[in-house]
Design a protein around this motif. Structure first.
Motif, mmCIF file in Angstrom:
data_model
loop_
_atom_site.group_PDB
_atom_site.id
_atom_site.type_symbol
_atom_site.label_atom_id
_atom_site.label_comp_id
_atom_site.label_asym_id
_atom_site.label_seq_id
_atom_site.Cartn_x
_atom_site.Cartn_y
_atom_site.Cartn_z
ATOM 1 N N ASP A 197 -3.348 -26.013 9.136
ATOM 2 C CA ASP A 197 -1.908 -26.307 9.731
ATOM 3 C C ASP A 197 -1.000 -27.106 8.794
ATOM 4 O OD1 ASP A 197 -3.092 -25.194 12.017
ATOM 5 O OD2 ASP A 197 -3.675 -27.181 12.806
ATOM 6 N N ALA A 198 -1.599 -28.165 8.271
ATOM 7 C CA ALA A 198 -0.934 -28.950 7.242
ATOM 8 C C ALA A 198 -0.510 -28.444 5.957
ATOM 9 C CB ALA A 198 -1.856 -30.364 6.820
ATOM 10 N N ALA A 199 -1.458 -27.498 5.340
ATOM 11 C CA ALA A 199 -1.145 -26.604 4.409
ATOM 12 C C ALA A 199 -0.188 -25.580 4.567
ATOM 13 C CB ALA A 199 -2.429 -25.862 3.881
ATOM 14 N N ILE A 200 -0.403 -25.095 5.980
ATOM 15 C CA ILE A 200 0.742 -24.050 6.107
ATOM 16 C C ILE A 200 2.148 -24.509 6.356
ATOM 17 C CG2 ILE A 200 1.581 -22.403 8.221
ATOM 18 C CD1 ILE A 200 -1.609 -21.725 8.498
ATOM 19 N N LEU A 201 2.347 -25.690 6.957
ATOM 20 C CA LEU A 201 3.530 -26.544 7.153
ATOM 21 C C LEU A 201 4.129 -26.926 5.946
ATOM 22 C CD1 LEU A 201 5.891 -27.901 8.624
ATOM 23 C CD2 LEU A 201 4.347 -30.011 8.900
ATOM 24 N N HIS A 221 -12.264 -25.703 4.007
ATOM 25 C CA HIS A 221 -11.047 -26.608 3.865
ATOM 26 C C HIS A 221 -10.216 -25.571 3.437
ATOM 27 C CE1 HIS A 221 -8.552 -30.157 3.293
ATOM 28 N NE2 HIS A 221 -8.547 -29.835 2.198
ATOM 29 N N MET A 222 -8.716 -26.303 3.789
ATOM 30 C CA MET A 222 -7.661 -25.454 3.073
ATOM 31 C C MET A 222 -6.810 -26.430 2.683
ATOM 32 S SD MET A 222 -5.277 -22.246 4.752
ATOM 33 C CE MET A 222 -6.383 -21.077 4.314
ATOM 34 N N ALA A 223 -6.118 -26.088 1.299
ATOM 35 C CA ALA A 223 -5.514 -26.723 0.953
ATOM 36 C C ALA A 223 -3.965 -25.991 0.208
ATOM 37 C CB ALA A 223 -5.844 -27.808 -0.224
ATOM 38 N N LEU A 224 -3.262 -26.630 -0.625
ATOM 39 C CA LEU A 224 -2.412 -25.424 -1.187
ATOM 40 C C LEU A 224 -2.231 -25.724 -2.594
ATOM 41 C CD1 LEU A 224 1.114 -26.782 -0.786
ATOM 42 C CD2 LEU A 224 -0.522 -28.132 0.789
ATOM 43 N N GLY A 225 -1.627 -24.754 -3.302
ATOM 44 C CA GLY A 225 -1.325 -24.754 -4.620
ATOM 45 C C GLY A 225 0.280 -24.668 -5.017
ATOM 46 N N ILE A 226 0.559 -25.501 -5.789
ATOM 47 C CA ILE A 226 2.051 -25.177 -6.166
ATOM 48 C C ILE A 226 2.169 -24.879 -7.784
ATOM 49 C CG2 ILE A 226 2.221 -27.866 -6.704
ATOM 50 C CD1 ILE A 226 4.996 -27.668 -5.644
ATOM 51 N N ARG A 227 2.931 -23.922 -7.985
ATOM 52 C CA ARG A 227 3.084 -23.428 -9.384
ATOM 53 C C ARG A 227 3.861 -24.428 -10.067
ATOM 54 N NH1 ARG A 227 6.648 -18.287 -11.095
ATOM 55 N NH2 ARG A 227 6.124 -18.429 -13.464
ATOM 56 N N MET A 228 3.334 -24.877 -11.314
ATOM 57 C CA MET A 228 4.121 -25.510 -12.171
ATOM 58 C C MET A 228 3.463 -24.999 -13.712
ATOM 59 S SD MET A 228 3.747 -29.399 -10.855
ATOM 60 C CE MET A 228 5.247 -30.122 -9.756
ATOM 61 N N ILE A 253 -2.825 -29.285 -4.218
ATOM 62 C CA ILE A 253 -2.287 -30.506 -3.350
ATOM 63 C C ILE A 253 -2.937 -30.355 -1.961
ATOM 64 C CG2 ILE A 253 0.051 -31.104 -2.078
ATOM 65 C CD1 ILE A 253 1.505 -29.961 -4.003
ATOM 66 N N GLU A 254 -3.141 -31.764 -1.900
ATOM 67 C CA GLU A 254 -3.883 -31.961 -0.191
ATOM 68 C C GLU A 254 -2.850 -32.180 0.768
ATOM 69 O OE1 GLU A 254 -7.099 -31.802 0.653
ATOM 70 O OE2 GLU A 254 -6.294 -32.276 2.447
ATOM 71 N N GLY A 255 -2.969 -31.434 1.682
ATOM 72 C CA GLY A 255 -2.236 -31.349 2.681
ATOM 73 C C GLY A 255 -2.160 -32.487 3.867
ATOM 74 N N THR A 256 -3.675 -33.161 4.120
ATOM 75 C CA THR A 256 -3.822 -33.878 5.078
ATOM 76 C C THR A 256 -4.460 -35.155 4.896
ATOM 77 O OG1 THR A 256 -6.385 -33.099 5.016
ATOM 78 C CG2 THR A 256 -4.903 -31.786 6.425
#
Lengths: 319, 222
Positions: A197-201, A221-228, A253-256
């Motif tokens: 939920d945090a990763a989606i938000l 677990h689910m996290a997110l990645g940001i392109r850099m 990036i950790e979301g929670t």
């Protein structure tokens, strides 16, 4: 026997041949000459039929009932902020009535939900207002990351994770427990959620700011990645972790969760800093430390690899 | 009662008239056919002439027919290629659309367009496959015909997989969509290989035709 006797025979034979091989096929549209080529389907070749237009969704009325939520959070400069979020009740109810998709590969659709976009754009603008100085871009980004990391974590199994105090009817019951990926608007109204939920938000908010992000799925677990392009700040005490997808680098990036400490011994008050970009080791989760996550793009467009037509030479020297 | 055998009277009382004796006329004497050497030679010469005319005419007609068959095949391939390139124009435009910043609704619309192109391609290839496969052609060209039909079959299969991928997307089964696209890519490669085979077969057929001294096949109508 004389020529005058033979000529009619020859003329008759020629007439019969001409009628059989030329006139009749010409009248019936058959190929001229010996043999038949079978039936050729009549009619025009198929034409392109464009897809039927889909009616656009009716926007939620501005003057309808809304959920109002106040978030008290700390910016990365240490300042305490209060941000109010309003979500149309009709939108929230519609999401709750929408069946969830089991395939996590499609969960980017939740982050990019068109109906949630106005809420996310408004929230992203207020958390990270446009900065005139490009150097401030990183602080805008980290404020937004820190905002989401401070939303309380709650598992999908817990009724406390939902504003109604009960599990939604479309919660998916699995062997490992309940799974219920929330739309960003749901997460904001509930005021809590779990890792996906945090990763989606967060991906929804970052996408609203124009960042290219993906979801990173681990076994638990689910996290997110940001392109850099390159991210290797001098202050980091770790090697920033990134994953390559279609030639692009997506930093973890950790979301929670965030780095936090009690303000003093015996105090329940805490203070902290955001879990930084690329800091995968700090989460403490074995899966994040050891696994290579599956990268889930937010926008999924099935694109064929092969689609080029090879021109065929024509028989008889045609072009 | 006694009965006269010449005038029998059955019990009904009807009398059968007596038939007159038939007289068979004598056949006239047929004139005796006398064939002179000149007449015999004329008859034989005529027969030989008819046979020669039939053979030469048949050969010319056969050659003409084969040329017509090749020209018809060529025009069908040309029509097929023209329609397939119309499909390709749609594909090329579709593939050029940037998809980085599409909303969910735009992604869905993009996929509906993809599905429509797949349907179009499938229908076009099925239509032309039927026409080209029904062509009767000289034996030398059967390899080329077979390869071209195979190319259309593979292309049709590729478009069918595209349709399935679009359907899987619609069902939010992205893994199935990816599988269908992988199968479609394979079908596209098989199509390309079939076109290469077609070119080779066509070249062989035309070289064979040249060696046999056949007439040059006219190009198909534009």
């Amino acid at each position: 026997m004389e020529w005058k006797d033979v000529l009619p025979v020859i003329a008759g034979a020629v007439v019969i041949l001409v009628v059989a091989l030329v006139v009749k096929p010409a009248l019936l549209g058959e190929p001229i000459g010996f043999g038949s080529r079978g039936l050729v389907p009549a009619g025009d070749p198929p034409a392109y039929v464009p897809p039927a237009p889909v009616p656009t969704a009716t926007p939620f009325p501005d003057d309808g009932e809304v959920y109002t939520r106040n978030f008290r959070w700390t910016a990365i400069d240490g300042g305490v902020q209060t941000t109010q979020v309003t979500v149309p009740e009709a939108l929230f109810r519609e999401h709750r009535e929408t069946p969830r998709i089991t395939d996590y590969n499609t969960w980017g659709r939740y982050a990019l939900a068109d109906a949630d976009r106005p809420v996310l754009e408004d929230l992203a603008r207020r958390i990270a207002p446009p900065a005139a100085n490009p150097d401030e871009e990183y602080f805008r980004l980290m404020d937004l990351v820190f905002f989401v990391q401070q939303i309380p974590y709650d598992k999908d199994d817990n009724a406390t994770s939902y504003t109604e105090g009960a599990l939604p009817r479309h919660a998916m019951y699995r062997a490992g427990g309940v799974e219920y990926p929330k739309y960003p608007a749901e997460m904001l109204v509930d005021g809590r959620g779990d890792c996906e939920d945090a990763a989606i938000l967060m991906t929804g908010l970052l996408d609203a700011l124009g960042y290219d992000t993906v979801l990173l799925r681990y076994s638990d677990h689910m996290a997110l990645g940001i392109r850099m392009n390159e991210f290797n700040p001098c202050y980091a005490k770790y090697t920033p972790k990134y994953f390559e997808h279609e030639g692009k680098h997506y930093y973890y990036i950790e979301g929670t969760d965030f780095e936090w400490w009690n303000v003093s011994v015996g105090s329940t008050a805490i203070w902290g800093t955001p879990r930084a970009i690329g800091d995968a080791a700090g989460t403490g989760l074995p899966s994040v430390r050891s696994e290579t996550p599956q990268i889930v793009p937010l926008r999924y467009i099935p694109e064929p690899g092969e689609y080029r037509i090879r021109p065929a030479r024509l028989p008889g020297g045609g072009a | 009662m006694s009965m006269d055998p010449d005038t029998p009277e059955p019990s009904g009382g009807l009398k059968i008239p007596k038939l007159p004796d038939l007289e068979i006329p004598k056949l006239p004497n047929l004139p005796k056919i006398t064939v002179t050497r000149k007449q015999a030679l004329t008859a034989v010469g005529t027969a030989v002439f008819v046979v020669v005319v039939a053979v030469i005419g048949g050969a010319i007609l056969l050659n003409y027919t084969q040329n017509q068959q090749v020209a018809a095949f060529s025009s069908h391939v040309a029509a097929s290629e023209a329609d397939i390139f119309q499909v390709y124009d749609k594909i090329a435009v579709h593939m050029r659309i940037p998809t980085n910043d599409l909303s969910v609704a735009e992604c869905d619309a993009h996929m509906r367009e993809f599905a429509a192109i797949a349907r179009y391609g499938r229908d076009v290839t099925a239509y032309h496959r039927q026409i080209v496969a029904a062509d009767t052609i000289p034996e030398a060209y059967t390899g080329a015909q077979s390869a071209y039909v195979r190319a259309l079959d593979n292309l049709n299969r590729a478009f069918t997989f595209w349709s399935s991928a679009a359907g899987a997307y619609e069902m939010r089964d992205y893994a199935a969509a990816n599988r269908n696209l992988a199968d479609a890519d394979e079908a596209w490669r098989a199509y390309a290989a079939a076109i290469t085979d077609y070119d080779r077969e066509l070249r062989a057929a035309e070289e064979e035709g040249t060696e046999e001294g056949g007439e040059e096949v006219p190009p198909p109508p534009a």
